[in-house]
Design a protein around this motif. Structure first.
Motif: not given
Length: 217
Positions: A77, A80-82, A84-85
């Protein structure tokens, strides 16, 4: 009775506005430099669109790779956040660079001397960043993440899954784009330093106001 005769006064043509005569004789090197800047701006816009369009595909590949690598869900998770950002921010930066290049292209086209200087600065920074992009594209897909100093194996496997999640065309496209930008920035800087460009930017100064001689009686 005396008659007074006035001598005819030759009409004085309108004074051309600043840079008008120079724009009528814009050299080919300046036109080419402005065109290259426009193409570089378009290339950055295309890259920004590709960054945004590839987010879902890369995230899907990341999830599959993470399962195969046995990555901890909590670590996945965060990755994924890193990812996408990073892709969204890079796309926004590419759009900003495209806008700056378009503004510089317009300034160069109009013979604006500060725009010429700023273009040289932008070319230097552009070559540096493009070289970094070319280096990253060369190593992308071939890098192997290893555990050093007793790092968390799950994090290491997640990093490896992240590297492997980028499709093969990503590295090729990034490499070609970076190489094209390097050549474009160098060509623009050289064109604006040629003697024809020097003459063009030096003669866009304001013309002195014309004086009309008073009529004689």
């Amino acid at each position: 009775m005396s008659l007074s005769a006035s001598q005819p006064v030759e009409p004085v043509g309108p004074v051309e506005p600043r840079g008008q005569s120079a724009l009528h004789h814009r050299p080919a090197v300046v036109t080419a430099a402005a065109a290259i800047l426009g193409l570089l701006a378009l290339l950055n816009l295309v890259n920004a669109i590709l960054h945004l369009a590839a987010i879902n595909a890369i995230l899907n590949r990341l999830r599959v790779r993470a399962v195969l690598e046995g990555v901890n869900p909590a670590d996945l998770n965060a990755i994924e956040t890193t990812l996408k950002t990073a892709l969204i921010v890079s796309a926004l930066l590419l759009v900003l660079v495209a806008i700056i290049l378009l503004a510089l292209a317009w300034g160069v086209w109009q013979g604006n001397r500060p725009a010429r200087i700023l273009t040289w600065v932008a070319c230097g920074l552009g070559v540096l960043l493009a070289c970094c992009g070319l280096s990253g594209a060369t190593s992308l897909g071939t890098a192997n993440v290893t555990v050093q100093g007793g790092g968390d194996p799950s994090v290491t496997r997640g990093a490896q899954a992240l590297v492997d999640s980028f499709p093969g065309w990503w590295a090729a496209l990034t490499g070609l784009s970076s190489a094209a930008q390097i050549l474009g920035y160098i060509a623009t800087a050289v064109l604006l330093a040629l003697p024809a460009a020097n003459a063009f930017f030096n003669r866009t100064r304001a013309l002195p106001p014309a004086t009309t001689p008073p009529p004689t009686v």
